[in-house]
Design an enzyme around this catalytic site. Structure first.
Site, mmCIF file in Angstrom:
data_model
loop_
_atom_site.group_PDB
_atom_site.id
_atom_site.type_symbol
_atom_site.label_atom_id
_atom_site.label_comp_id
_atom_site.label_asym_id
_atom_site.label_seq_id
_atom_site.Cartn_x
_atom_site.Cartn_y
_atom_site.Cartn_z
ATOM 1 C CD GLU A 49 -16.605 -26.997 -56.219
ATOM 2 O OE1 GLU A 49 -16.312 -25.797 -55.978
ATOM 3 O OE2 GLU A 49 -17.146 -27.744 -55.366
ATOM 4 C CG PHE A 111 -29.149 -28.667 -48.385
ATOM 5 C CD1 PHE A 111 -28.821 -27.356 -48.053
ATOM 6 C CD2 PHE A 111 -28.160 -29.635 -48.340
ATOM 7 C CE1 PHE A 111 -27.525 -27.032 -47.682
ATOM 8 C CE2 PHE A 111 -26.859 -29.308 -47.965
ATOM 9 C CZ PHE A 111 -26.541 -27.995 -47.642
ATOM 10 C CD GLN A 112 -24.883 -28.615 -50.724
ATOM 11 O OE1 GLN A 112 -24.674 -29.814 -50.863
ATOM 12 N NE2 GLN A 112 -23.951 -27.767 -50.313
ATOM 13 C CE LYS A 161 -26.963 -39.827 -50.781
ATOM 14 N NZ LYS A 161 -25.560 -39.547 -50.463
ATOM 15 C CG MET A 467 -6.827 -6.199 -72.279
ATOM 16 S SD MET A 467 -5.663 -5.668 -73.536
ATOM 17 C CE MET A 467 -5.242 -7.228 -74.259
HETATM 18 C C1 TPP Z 1 -13.278 -13.411 -65.316
HETATM 19 C C2 TPP Z 1 -12.951 -12.143 -66.045
HETATM 20 N N1 TPP Z 1 -13.249 -10.956 -65.485
HETATM 21 C C3 TPP Z 1 -12.947 -9.801 -66.144
HETATM 22 C C4 TPP Z 1 -12.372 -9.822 -67.375
HETATM 23 C C5 TPP Z 1 -12.060 -8.531 -68.120
HETATM 24 N N2 TPP Z 1 -10.611 -8.384 -68.281
HETATM 25 C C6 TPP Z 1 -9.945 -8.750 -69.390
HETATM 26 S S1 TPP Z 1 -8.323 -8.508 -69.300
HETATM 27 C C7 TPP Z 1 -8.440 -7.847 -67.777
HETATM 28 C C8 TPP Z 1 -7.231 -7.352 -67.029
HETATM 29 C C9 TPP Z 1 -6.265 -8.435 -66.718
HETATM 30 O O1 TPP Z 1 -5.319 -7.934 -65.811
HETATM 31 P P1 TPP Z 1 -4.093 -8.804 -65.362
HETATM 32 O O2 TPP Z 1 -4.526 -10.174 -65.002
HETATM 33 O O3 TPP Z 1 -3.324 -8.086 -64.330
HETATM 34 O O4 TPP Z 1 -3.263 -8.955 -66.715
HETATM 35 P P2 TPP Z 1 -2.583 -7.815 -67.614
HETATM 36 O O5 TPP Z 1 -3.627 -7.336 -68.577
HETATM 37 O O6 TPP Z 1 -2.113 -6.728 -66.693
HETATM 38 O O7 TPP Z 1 -1.482 -8.511 -68.319
HETATM 39 C C10 TPP Z 1 -9.775 -7.826 -67.353
HETATM 40 C C11 TPP Z 1 -10.235 -7.288 -66.053
HETATM 41 C C12 TPP Z 1 -12.109 -11.095 -67.935
HETATM 42 N N3 TPP Z 1 -11.590 -11.243 -69.140
HETATM 43 N N4 TPP Z 1 -12.383 -12.231 -67.238
#
Ligand code: TPP
Length: 573
Positions: A49, A111-112, A161, A467
């Site tokens: 989802e 439930f749910q 429902k 990042m």
């Molecule tokens: C759902 C979620 N969890 C954690 C983060 C924190 N976060 C931002 S960028 C990043 C790293 C992304 O790594 P990758 O997908 O390998 O892309 P890259 O930066 O290497 O291009 C993280 C963990 C986020 N933005 N969203």
């Protein structure tokens, strides 16, 4: 008399819904059964989802229509939460229908059962549980109206429902009249005139275009306004493309990873004329140092966004397109020659570019996309690859960029690309994601294959959560806590760089593509970039994963450290 489920289907048809993203369950099964009996609405079944709502979001952003989700109660509903927040912060019109336990069980820990309206109250534009069959038609009508008018956003409609099975009127309202919701449509011409007078007398003015300009589909008119006034333009990430990026008046993006010239221009300008941005901290940097010399004009459809973060001199509540159209009638040319040449100098001193001689670089991949795809929808995930895309992707009327700007949701890119492709079957859709984010909704390979979508899925594989690792490199003395995606239990904690002696990468993206019935190739040499895109273009009935091997040390520059002034840019390291 018809059951609620029949009225539901009738309502969707009257709202012009032709595609619905749905995942069934006990408390939505009756609605799915009703949908099954008709042919006018295509029901897409993503595999999770969260991906479902991102797909509806990508569909909505790319088509300008309202995205529609239908899920069951409890876990089905809670799986939507991240997507609701994502759509909310980027102002995407969605109507999310959630199944609910029968009304007599609500509040009984059935439930749910979850209180999805309570859970999503702070992250959606409006949410309501339909408690009576006679309210069903009116509520659905209002939901669509609220989602797409004013500042667009997600609306949650919870459907118990018993209400859906109850018999009631066949009537679906033609109009809505909600006393507490009257989106402002008129532009205050006195305020606009004041703004234009200020623009005329400014010496160093700039336009700052945010996502509001692209959401209002005012890019063409806005570009005309910039040309008429000769005022240079900077954009936020969400506003990128408000003016073609090769336009001589375009300076660049501002913010944490904005260009030197754009950040410098904000720091030096004497008038900042902003349209459709809420001055998020990622674009302002240290607030007290933001545009320190400038008077600020702010046009926004959302009165609550004005003077929330940055106190403005001239507030104007208006739809971006209407305001720009009105200004086009009265605006005059400004004398910006000296100012433009100063900006030009900044551009030349510090152009946006990456080190050229390192094999495959993100810049080279994105530049190939620029030359090979004059028309395309480009969708990104979140991370370094997203910032590189927003820096190097050329945008004009042939291109659309979909990205999770406000919430920064990893896992957004791939499913949103799916939705965009479903909504735009004749346009190439390219998704750029990191190896981390791609894995957050990787199960959607099954949906994309099932839907025969020719998606081009570029995975920038740097073996790390790039990042976050970049922050660790720059600000945490290279303590790479939990950012290596190749790490195994037996690895040394103090390891600094993924290399040849590392355990193999998992998963093998090419085998994964194959296992789903899709295509995949790995690209390790610069010379193969172009051929890889041409290969992907041949695969017309299934997605292709292009796994680009990127150096884990690549850094996105310039960078303004969070909370620092925009003028304080890290330009090299
Ligand atoms: C759902 C979620 N969890 C954690 C983060 C924190 N976060 C931002 S960028 C990043 C790293 C992304 O790594 P990758 O997908 O390998 O892309 P890259 O930066 O290497 O291009 C993280 C963990 C986020 N933005 N969203």
């Amino acid at each position: 008399m018809i059951p609620g489920t029949s009225l539901f289907v009738k309502a969707l048809k009257e709202e012009g819904v032709t595609t619905l993203f749905g995942y069934p369950g006990g408390y939505a099964i009756d609605i799915f059964d009703e949908l099954y009996k008709q042919d006018d609405i295509e029901v897409i079944l993503p595999r999770h989802e969260q991906a479902l709502i991102h797909a509806a979001d990508g569909y909505a952003r790319s088509t300008g229509k309202t995205g529609v989700c239908l899920v069951t109660s409890g876990p089905g509903a809670t799986n939507l939460v991240t997507g609701i927040a994502t759509a909310n912060y980027d102002s995407v019109p969605l109507v999310c229908f959630t199944g609910q336990v029968p009304t007599h069980l609500i509040g009984n820990d059935a439930f749910q059962e979850v209180d999805i309206i309570g859970i999503t109250r702070s992250i959606c534009k409006y949410g309501v549980t339909v408690r009576n069959r006679e309210d069903l038609g009116r509520i659905i009508k209002e939901a669509f109206y609220i989602a797409r008018t004013g500042k667009p956003g997600p609306v949650v409609v919870d459907l118990p429902k018993d209400v859906m099975l109850a018999l009631g009127s066949t009537a679906y309202p033609k109009e809505v009249n909600i006393r507490s919701y009257k989106p402002n449509l008129k532009v205050h011409s006195g305020q606009l005139k004041k703004a234009l007078d200020m623009l005329k007398s400014a010496k160093e003015p700039i336009f700052l275009a945010g996502g509001g300009v692209t959401i209002a589909r005012a890019n063409k008119e806005f570009t005309e306004l910039a040309e008429l006034t000769k005022v240079p333009v900077i954009t936020t990430i969400m506003g990128r493309g408000a003016i073609p990026t090769n336009h001589p008046l375009f300076i660049g993006n501002i913010g944490m990873h904005g260009s030197y010239a754009a950040n410098q221009a904000v720091s030096e300008c004497d008038l900042l004329f902003s349209i459709g941005t809420r001055f998020n901290d990622r674009i302002t940097g240290m607030l007290v140092e933001f545009a320190p010399k400038a008077k600020i004009i702010h046009i926004d459809i959302d009165s609550a966004a004005i003077s929330k973060n940055v106190v403005v001199d001239v507030p104007i509540v208006a739809d971006a397109k209407q305001a720009v159209e009105q200004m086009l009638k009265d605006a005059a040319s400004c004398n910006t020659e000296v100012w433009l040449s100063r900006i030009q100098n900044w551009k030349q001193e510090h152009p946006l570019s990456m080190a050229a001689n390192k094999g495959i670089t993100p810049q080279k991949i994105i530049e190939k996309i620029n030359t090979l795809f004059p028309k395309a929808i480009v969708v990104t995930d979140v991370g370094q690859h997203q910032m590189w895309t927003t820096q190097y992707l050329k945008m004009d009327e042939g291109k659309q960029l979909l990205t999770s700007g406000g919430l920064g949701t990893m896992g957004y890119g791939f499913p949103a690309a799916m939705g965009a492709s479903i909504g735009n079957p004749n346009t190439p859709v390219i998704c750029i994601s990191g190896d981390g984010g791609f894995q957050m909704n990787i199960q959607e390979m099954a949906t994309a294959v099932g839907q025969e979508l020719p998606l081009i899925l570029c995975v920038f594989n740097n073996s790390v959560l790039g990042m976050v690792r970049q922050w660790q490199t720059l600000f945490y003395d290279k303590r790479y806590a939990s950012t290596c995606l190749r790490s195994r239990k037996s690895c040394s904690k103090t390891c600094k760089k993924p290399g040849e002696n590392c355990p193999p990468y998992s998963p093998d993206f090419l085998k994964l593509a194959e296992s789903y019935g899709a295509y995949g190739i790995r690209i390790e040499r610069e010379e193969d970039i172009e051929a890889s895109f041409l290969y992907a273009l041949e695969n017309k009935k299934a997605p292709t994963i292009l796994e680009f091997m990127i150096d884990s040390e690549e850094i996105v520059l310039p960078m303004v450290q969070g909370g620092k002034p925009l003028s304080n840019m890290i330009l090299e390291c």
